[in-house]
Design an enzyme around this catalytic site. Structure first.
Site, PDB file in Angstrom:
ATOM      1  N   MET A  13       0.918  -1.056   0.102  1.00  0.00           N
ATOM      2  CA  MET A  13      -0.114   0.024  -0.014  1.00  0.00           C
ATOM      3  C   MET A  13       0.815   1.125  -0.166  1.00  0.00           C
ATOM      4  O   MET A  13       1.557   1.766  -0.985  1.00  0.00           O
ATOM      5  CB  MET A  13      -0.893  -0.057   1.180  1.00  0.00           C
ATOM      6  CG  MET A  13      -1.892  -1.244   1.288  1.00  0.00           C
ATOM      7  SD  MET A  13      -3.181  -0.887   0.017  1.00  0.00           S
ATOM      8  CE  MET A  13      -4.320  -2.381   0.328  1.00  0.00           C
ATOM      9  N   CYS A  14       1.167   1.833   0.917  1.00  0.00           N
ATOM     10  CA  CYS A  14       1.790   3.077   1.295  1.00  0.00           C
ATOM     11  C   CYS A  14       3.314   3.099   0.765  1.00  0.00           C
ATOM     12  O   CYS A  14       3.834   3.965   0.122  1.00  0.00           O
ATOM     13  CB  CYS A  14       1.738   3.687   2.584  1.00  0.00           C
ATOM     14  SG  CYS A  14      -0.041   4.229   3.025  1.00  0.00           S
TER      15      CYS A  14
END
Length: 198
Positions: free
Chosen positions: A128-129
């Site tokens: 994700m990030c």
């Protein structure tokens, strides 16, 4: 120096993304991978500080109601090992989306002003990030190194009954980032060896 040797710039910035207590809530997130992630992140933070290289902390401030990463929730706080190393970071970025480049203060502006061109991207979640930040950094022309063993993520369900384990997602991130030309996948040990004084 071999063609594949890792060279760490004197001003290489270590990004520590979203290493927050809310990610310890397995009832919320589910099963995770890589129990060594936190220890590896801590080792990199120590090595970067000992060498006088900049460490950038990134903290997610979720806007979703009920999120364990919301600013009012105890889970918004950094994990203890990060908090114990606070006070010497070069920059603290607060964000509400996946990319660390869409936060406050402006990460790209700061990197440009300082003249930094190499980033080592660590943290949570791998797919994700961490991956989003690494992809954007690659697009912006930075040299990006991702020690996959200094990240972790969680099992994830998708559409139509599809699902991937955390380990499968981490593998996909490695393939996406290096196979797609966004970043080079490395290990914490390789970075520590390359960053050590000659």
């Amino acid at each position: 120096m071999t063609e594949n040797a890792i060279e760490i710039a004197a001003d290489s910035a270590l990004l520590v993304i979203d290493v927050q207590k809310g990610f310890d809530d397995t009832a919320f997130w589910g099963k995770r991978d890589n129990p060594d992630a936190e220890g590896n992140i801590a080792a990199l933070m120590d090595a970067w500080r000992e060498a006088g290289r900049p460490v950038v902390l990134v903290q997610h401030a979720s806007l979703r109601p009920g999120s364990v990463l919301a600013p009012a929730h105890p889970g918004h706080a950094f994990k203890d090992f990060v908090e114990d190393r606070r006070g010497q970071e070069a920059l603290l970025v607060t964000k509400t989306v996946n990319s660390s480049f869409y936060g406050t203060p402006d990460l790209a502006e700061w990197l440009t002003r300082i003249g930094i061109r190499q980033l080592v991207v660590t943290g949570i979640q791998t797919n994700m990030c961490v991956e989003t930040t690494a992809r954007m950094a690659g697009n912006l022309g930075y040299e990006v190194l991702v020690p996959l063993d200094a990240t972790h993520t969680f099992d994830l369900a998708g559409p139509g009954g599809l699902s991937l384990t955390a380990a499968e997602l981490a593998t996909a991130t490695a393939v996406n980032l290096q196979g797609g030309g966004f970043a080079r996948i490395v290990t914490t040990a390789e970075l520590l060896a390359a960053a050590a004084p000659a």
